[in-house]
Motif scaffolding. Structure first.
Motif, PDB file in Angstrom:
ATOM      1  N   ILE A   1     -35.205  18.080 -11.268  1.00  0.00           N
ATOM      2  CA  ILE A   1     -33.865  18.382 -10.771  1.00  0.00           C
ATOM      3  C   ILE A   1     -33.185  17.108 -10.260  1.00  0.00           C
ATOM      4  CG2 ILE A   1     -32.601  19.620  -8.967  1.00  0.00           C
ATOM      5  CD1 ILE A   1     -34.713  21.877  -9.302  1.00  0.00           C
ATOM      6  N   LEU A   2     -33.915  16.285  -9.548  1.00  0.00           N
ATOM      7  CA  LEU A   2     -33.346  15.042  -9.029  1.00  0.00           C
ATOM      8  C   LEU A   2     -32.923  14.112 -10.165  1.00  0.00           C
ATOM      9  CD1 LEU A   2     -32.791  13.618  -6.333  1.00  0.00           C
ATOM     10  CD2 LEU A   2     -35.033  12.556  -6.558  1.00  0.00           C
ATOM     11  N   ALA A   3     -33.750  14.007 -11.204  1.00  0.00           N
ATOM     12  CA  ALA A   3     -33.420  13.128 -12.333  1.00  0.00           C
ATOM     13  C   ALA A   3     -32.193  13.632 -13.084  1.00  0.00           C
ATOM     14  CB  ALA A   3     -34.615  13.020 -13.278  1.00  0.00           C
ATOM     15  N   THR A   4     -32.096  14.934 -13.308  1.00  0.00           N
ATOM     16  CA  THR A   4     -30.925  15.448 -14.024  1.00  0.00           C
ATOM     17  C   THR A   4     -29.668  15.340 -13.165  1.00  0.00           C
ATOM     18  OG1 THR A   4     -31.496  17.701 -13.375  1.00  0.00           O
ATOM     19  CG2 THR A   4     -32.149  16.986 -15.584  1.00  0.00           C
ATOM     20  N   LEU A   5     -29.803  15.504 -11.869  1.00  0.00           N
ATOM     21  CA  LEU A   5     -28.637  15.318 -10.996  1.00  0.00           C
ATOM     22  C   LEU A   5     -28.165  13.874 -11.008  1.00  0.00           C
ATOM     23  CD1 LEU A   5     -29.388  17.568  -7.895  1.00  0.00           C
ATOM     24  CD2 LEU A   5     -27.494  17.789  -9.494  1.00  0.00           C
ATOM     25  N   GLU A   6     -29.092  12.932 -11.030  1.00  0.00           N
ATOM     26  CA  GLU A   6     -28.709  11.525 -11.082  1.00  0.00           C
ATOM     27  C   GLU A   6     -28.111  11.168 -12.442  1.00  0.00           C
ATOM     28  OE1 GLU A   6     -28.682   8.795  -9.048  1.00  0.00           O
ATOM     29  OE2 GLU A   6     -29.117  10.116  -7.368  1.00  0.00           O
ATOM     30  N   LEU A   7     -28.645  11.765 -13.501  1.00  0.00           N
ATOM     31  CA  LEU A   7     -28.203  11.433 -14.849  1.00  0.00           C
ATOM     32  C   LEU A   7     -26.872  12.094 -15.201  1.00  0.00           C
ATOM     33  CD1 LEU A   7     -29.224   9.832 -17.308  1.00  0.00           C
ATOM     34  CD2 LEU A   7     -30.187  11.959 -18.152  1.00  0.00           C
ATOM     35  N   ILE A   8     -26.766  13.396 -14.938  1.00  0.00           N
ATOM     36  CA  ILE A   8     -25.585  14.159 -15.334  1.00  0.00           C
ATOM     37  C   ILE A   8     -24.575  14.276 -14.200  1.00  0.00           C
ATOM     38  CG2 ILE A   8     -24.773  16.402 -16.174  1.00  0.00           C
ATOM     39  CD1 ILE A   8     -27.531  16.740 -17.470  1.00  0.00           C
TER      40      ILE A   8
ATOM     41  N   THR B   1     -39.588  11.028 -13.337  1.00  0.00           N
ATOM     42  CA  THR B   1     -39.636   9.827 -12.507  1.00  0.00           C
ATOM     43  C   THR B   1     -39.135   8.609 -13.284  1.00  0.00           C
ATOM     44  OG1 THR B   1     -41.516  10.755 -11.290  1.00  0.00           O
ATOM     45  CG2 THR B   1     -41.112   8.400 -11.040  1.00  0.00           C
ATOM     46  N   LEU B   2     -39.536   8.520 -14.551  1.00  0.00           N
ATOM     47  CA  LEU B   2     -39.046   7.415 -15.390  1.00  0.00           C
ATOM     48  C   LEU B   2     -37.537   7.496 -15.591  1.00  0.00           C
ATOM     49  CD1 LEU B   2     -41.855   7.222 -18.099  1.00  0.00           C
ATOM     50  CD2 LEU B   2     -41.417   5.610 -16.230  1.00  0.00           C
ATOM     51  N   VAL B   3     -37.035   8.705 -15.855  1.00  0.00           N
ATOM     52  CA  VAL B   3     -35.579   8.873 -16.032  1.00  0.00           C
ATOM     53  C   VAL B   3     -34.849   8.524 -14.742  1.00  0.00           C
ATOM     54  CG1 VAL B   3     -33.760  10.592 -16.411  1.00  0.00           C
ATOM     55  CG2 VAL B   3     -35.750  10.545 -17.914  1.00  0.00           C
ATOM     56  N   LEU B   4     -35.406   8.947 -13.618  1.00  0.00           N
ATOM     57  CA  LEU B   4     -34.791   8.622 -12.333  1.00  0.00           C
ATOM     58  C   LEU B   4     -34.767   7.111 -12.109  1.00  0.00           C
ATOM     59  CD1 LEU B   4     -33.585   9.852  -9.751  1.00  0.00           C
ATOM     60  CD2 LEU B   4     -35.878   9.814  -8.789  1.00  0.00           C
ATOM     61  N   GLY B   5     -35.849   6.442 -12.494  1.00  0.00           N
ATOM     62  CA  GLY B   5     -35.876   4.982 -12.368  1.00  0.00           C
ATOM     63  C   GLY B   5     -34.873   4.307 -13.289  1.00  0.00           C
ATOM     64  N   LEU B   6     -34.702   4.849 -14.487  1.00  0.00           N
ATOM     65  CA  LEU B   6     -33.754   4.260 -15.435  1.00  0.00           C
ATOM     66  C   LEU B   6     -32.302   4.508 -15.051  1.00  0.00           C
ATOM     67  CD1 LEU B   6     -35.526   5.025 -18.825  1.00  0.00           C
ATOM     68  CD2 LEU B   6     -35.330   2.818 -17.654  1.00  0.00           C
ATOM     69  N   THR B   7     -32.046   5.555 -14.269  1.00  0.00           N
ATOM     70  CA  THR B   7     -30.668   5.800 -13.843  1.00  0.00           C
ATOM     71  C   THR B   7     -30.169   4.739 -12.873  1.00  0.00           C
ATOM     72  OG1 THR B   7     -31.373   7.295 -12.066  1.00  0.00           O
ATOM     73  CG2 THR B   7     -30.767   8.299 -14.194  1.00  0.00           C
ATOM     74  N   ALA B   8     -31.098   3.949 -12.327  1.00  0.00           N
ATOM     75  CA  ALA B   8     -30.673   2.846 -11.456  1.00  0.00           C
ATOM     76  C   ALA B   8     -29.896   1.807 -12.252  1.00  0.00           C
ATOM     77  CB  ALA B   8     -31.879   2.207 -10.791  1.00  0.00           C
ATOM     78  N   PHE B   9     -30.141   1.747 -13.564  1.00  0.00           N
ATOM     79  CA  PHE B   9     -29.446   0.787 -14.416  1.00  0.00           C
ATOM     80  C   PHE B   9     -28.173   1.360 -15.028  1.00  0.00           C
ATOM     81  CE2 PHE B   9     -33.980  -0.359 -14.671  1.00  0.00           C
ATOM     82  CZ  PHE B   9     -33.906  -1.589 -14.041  1.00  0.00           C
ATOM     83  N   LYS B  10     -27.929   2.645 -14.761  1.00  0.00           N
ATOM     84  CA  LYS B  10     -26.727   3.283 -15.303  1.00  0.00           C
ATOM     85  C   LYS B  10     -25.499   2.653 -14.653  1.00  0.00           C
ATOM     86  CE  LYS B  10     -25.197   7.471 -14.149  1.00  0.00           C
ATOM     87  NZ  LYS B  10     -25.126   8.913 -13.968  1.00  0.00           N
ATOM     88  N   LYS B  11     -24.523   2.376 -15.474  1.00  0.00           N
ATOM     89  CA  LYS B  11     -23.312   1.773 -14.941  1.00  0.00           C
ATOM     90  C   LYS B  11     -22.549   2.782 -14.097  1.00  0.00           C
ATOM     91  CE  LYS B  11     -22.626  -1.505 -18.658  1.00  0.00           C
ATOM     92  NZ  LYS B  11     -21.731  -1.972 -19.715  1.00  0.00           N
ATOM     93  N   ALA B  12     -22.062   2.301 -13.001  1.00  0.00           N
ATOM     94  CA  ALA B  12     -21.249   3.158 -12.141  1.00  0.00           C
ATOM     95  C   ALA B  12     -19.897   3.372 -12.814  1.00  0.00           C
ATOM     96  CB  ALA B  12     -21.069   2.524 -10.774  1.00  0.00           C
ATOM     97  N   LYS B  13     -19.348   4.554 -12.635  1.00  0.00           N
ATOM     98  CA  LYS B  13     -18.032   4.833 -13.198  1.00  0.00           C
ATOM     99  C   LYS B  13     -17.000   3.960 -12.486  1.00  0.00           C
ATOM    100  CE  LYS B  13     -18.965   9.548 -14.581  1.00  0.00           C
ATOM    101  NZ  LYS B  13     -18.616  10.955 -14.403  1.00  0.00           N
ATOM    102  N   HIS B  14     -16.211   3.324 -13.278  1.00  0.00           N
ATOM    103  CA  HIS B  14     -15.195   2.431 -12.721  1.00  0.00           C
ATOM    104  C   HIS B  14     -13.979   3.253 -12.320  1.00  0.00           C
ATOM    105  CE1 HIS B  14     -12.910  -1.149 -12.012  1.00  0.00           C
ATOM    106  NE2 HIS B  14     -11.966  -0.726 -12.801  1.00  0.00           N
ATOM    107  N   LYS B  15     -13.688   3.237 -11.057  1.00  0.00           N
ATOM    108  CA  LYS B  15     -12.487   3.922 -10.565  1.00  0.00           C
ATOM    109  C   LYS B  15     -11.411   2.881 -10.330  1.00  0.00           C
ATOM    110  CE  LYS B  15     -14.876   7.708  -8.267  1.00  0.00           C
ATOM    111  NZ  LYS B  15     -15.053   8.430  -7.017  1.00  0.00           N
TER     112      LYS B  15
END
Length: 151
Positions: A50-57, A131-145
């Motif tokens: 749940i934490l990984a999908t919340l971070e990803l989506i 856990t791997l997906v959660l770790g990879l979301t750290a590299f996800k680009k933040a949405k530019h506002k």
């Protein structure tokens, strides 16, 4: 990393607390420690998923889990032979909660100890991949506002 540590702590506390509460309410649990450890593994796997999908989506993942609970819980209480064909072929195989129920069935009804069986293996894989997906979301680009302009 703090989310991982909190997840582990909460999983252990909840796993042993749930087993203790169930046994104090009169449910006969033969393998107290095995049941507690299995519930701990399951809670940690679901927490990380749940934490990984919340971070990803994002917050859009919440309706996904609401649908899983709405359609999944009634199916988990029904024997596979009694399910309609659509549910047994297309919905039930995709429910991650079924591995938790299958593992508890093995512990309760077949008097097994906590072992590296199929439900435990799948729940562990869910936890590792999450856990791997959660770790990879750290590299996800933040949405530019865009910045607000002040006049």
């Amino acid at each position: 990393s703090s989310q991982l540590i909190i997840g582990i702590l909460v999983s252990f506390i909840a796993g042993f607390l749930i087993t203790w509460l169930a046994s104090s309410f009169g449910i006969g649990i033969d393998n107290y420690v095995s049941t507690s450890i299995f519930i701990t593994v399951a809670i940690f796997a679901f927490f990380m998923m749940i934490l990984a999908t919340l971070e990803l989506i994002g917050i859009g993942a919440i309706p996904l889990y609401v649908l899983l609970m709405f359609f999944g819980i009634p199916l988990l209480t029904m024997p596979l032979e009694f399910m309609p064909t659509f549910y047994s072929h297309y919905i039930y195989p995709w429910l991650p909660m079924r591995f938790f129920v299958d593992g508890l069935k093995e512990l309760f009804f077949f008097n097994n100890d906590f072992t590296w069986n199929y439900p435990t293996m799948i729940l562990t894989y869910i936890a590792i991949v999450s856990t791997l997906v959660l770790g990879l979301t750290a590299f996800k680009k933040a949405k530019h506002k865009p910045k607000k302009r002040t006049v």
